[in-house]
Design an enzyme around this catalytic site. Structure first.
Site, mmCIF file in Angstrom:
data_model
loop_
_atom_site.group_PDB
_atom_site.id
_atom_site.type_symbol
_atom_site.label_atom_id
_atom_site.label_comp_id
_atom_site.label_asym_id
_atom_site.label_seq_id
_atom_site.Cartn_x
_atom_site.Cartn_y
_atom_site.Cartn_z
ATOM 1 N N VAL A 21 0.860 -1.184 0.000
ATOM 2 C CA VAL A 21 0.000 0.000 0.000
ATOM 3 C C VAL A 21 0.888 1.223 0.000
ATOM 4 O O VAL A 21 1.783 1.366 0.838
ATOM 5 C CB VAL A 21 -0.946 0.012 1.216
ATOM 6 N N ASP A 140 -9.018 -12.303 8.969
ATOM 7 C CA ASP A 140 -7.685 -11.841 9.375
ATOM 8 C C ASP A 140 -7.792 -10.589 10.241
ATOM 9 O O ASP A 140 -7.108 -9.591 10.020
ATOM 10 C CB ASP A 140 -6.816 -11.584 8.145
#
Length: 466
Positions: A21, A140
């Site tokens: 990212v 997650d």
């Protein structure tokens, strides 16, 4: 400076096993954005175990899920490029300014104030309720996937390993592949082909809350040891490590950490309901002692008044609208409450049974198959005593029992159920009815597999008295 399309990639702000990212700049709209790309190292390192096509498929699924939800607890997906080679794909996300929960915990020395921990948990729970109603399982949930803004608002990140129920989304997980972060994974995630349900995320939520309270997750150590502990060990109650935790909150926390999915709360909505009273109290320290010596806990005026419920007829329509739209996680608590309220003989037992049937179907669509089977079985046992065999609701409930027995790997019992129910379906609903078709398809499959109907155990013979 590297660019992708009209976006300048300025600073790498996050990196995982699959994605990177970048803090970026949209040169056309002149605004910041977060660009997610597939980690180039991942494509090289995993070439022998996971194909680039499989990595790209999971990346594209994450983009589809990002576009699917609009919620204050989720970042907004602005755009995506999902065509071309894996190295060409990218997503354009809202740039969240703040810190992730892992950084916040580190700066706080591991523990957070009780009020703040509960506030963060309630916000995350509300976000989970949104995605579970679709139904999507995050799989997650961990501190580094929770961003907290300067206004202390949480944002749930990264749907890279999310599980999606429904025929439009094929299974992407390979056999034997372990997805998630061991310290926050539920016991069922360590079982090959284990059933992943909304309660899987609620277990991870419990691990998060435990860490915010105590400074560490329930189990720590080597990965193999932690995996074994999730399956076999009961964690030390958080209140033993931090006595200022309210008793009811500690009870909720331990229920989130139950080994069996059926023993955890039925939905994120129910968790939010149990947290709600503590979010409005100015001083949680008043609730830190047991109820026996706690006037605040014994005094109803010390707790927020429950909101007045809408008439049952209106809530039935609300639940039906949610149900018809596929928002099963939101419909479930309404149907559960209606099923209890309307069950009295002087009220509307038939309507209560219909609500219970809808609640069981919500469990089915949310992936909680054992709970759905239990609910349908209990309801069938009651309806058989009160309604004729051809009653439409009874036929549907008994059919669902058979279908769920087959889905829960109990083919003999399923075949026995179908043998009694199918003639009634054919006669009273017709051969072209969707329920008749569904039962017939599974019935024929079990027949082709050569499944035997279990015979009842004969009663022991008794010798006549002489």
């Amino acid at each position: 400076m590297r660019s992708i399309g009209r976006f300048e990639l300025r600073t790498l702000i996050g990196q995982g096993s699959m994605g990177q990212v970048w803090q970026s700049w949209d040169t056309q709209l002149r605004r910041p954005a977060a660009i997610k790309i597939i980690n180039p190292e991942r494509l090289v390192e995993q070439a022998n175990t996971i194909s680039p096509e499989a990595i790209a498929a999971r990346f594209c699924r994450e983009a589809e899920l990002g576009a699917r939800f609009i919620h204050s607890g989720l970042p907004m997906l602005y755009d995506a490029e999902l065509n071309g080679s894996p190295s060409d794909l990218y997503m354009v996300w809202e740039l969240i300014v703040g810190q992730d929960l892992a950084q916040i915990l580190k700066e706080a020395g591991g523990r957070l104030p009780i009020n703040r921990a509960l506030s963060f948990t309630a916000q995350i729970t509300d976000t989970l309720a949104c995605i579970h109603s679709d139904p999507v399982i995050h799989r997650d949930l961990k501190p580094s996937n929770i961003m907290v803004t300067e206004a202390r608002k949480t944002k749930l990140l990264d749907f890279g390993v999310a599980a999606v129920y429904g025929s439009d989304y094929p299974r992407l997980t390979q056999d034997g592949q372990l997805l998630g972060t061991v310290a926050y994974m539920a016991p069922e995630q360590f079982i090959e082909r284990g059933v992943i349900v909304p309660q899987t995320d609620l277990y991870a939520l419990g691990c998060l809350l435990y860490e915010m309270f105590t400074g560490q997750p329930p189990f720590t150590g080597a990965p193999a040891s932690v995996m074994d502990a999730h399956r076999t060990r009961i964690p030390t109650p958080a209140r033993e490590l931090r006595p200022d935790i309210p008793p009811d909150v500690d009870d909720l926390l331990m229920s989130l950490l139950a080994k069996e999915t059926a023993d955890r709360p039925a939905s994120a909505h129910l968790v939010a309901e149990r947290l709600a009273p503590y979010l409005t109290l100015p001083d949680l320290a008043q609730l830190a002692t047991d109820n026996e010596g706690n006037q605040a806990a014994d005094d109803p005026a010390a707790l927020p008044a429950a909101p007045e419920l809408l008439p049952a007829a209106i809530r039935i329509v609300q639940a039906q609208a949610l149900f018809d739209a596929g928002h099963f996680g939101e419909a479930l608590p309404i149907y559960n409450m209606l099923g209890r309220e309307l069950a009295a003989p002087d009220d509307n037992p038939r309507q209560a049974a219909e609500c219970r049937s809808k609640a069981a179907f919500c469990h089915l669509r949310l992936g909680n198959l054992p709970k759905a089977l239990d609910e349908y079985t209990d309801l069938a046992g009651e309806l058989i005593q009160e309604t004729p065999p051809e009653d439409r609701l009874l036929l549907e409930v008994r059919s669902r029992v058979g279908l769920l027995l087959a889905a829960n790997n109990r083919p003999g019992e399923a075949l026995a159920t179908f043998a009694t129910i199918y003639p009634l379906l054919f006669q009273h609903l017709g051969q072209d009815d969707s329920l008749t078709n569904e039962v017939r398809t599974v019935f024929n499959r079990l027949n082709r597999l050569g499944v035997n109907i279990p015979r009842p155990t004969p009663a022991p013979m008794q010798r006549a008295a002489t």
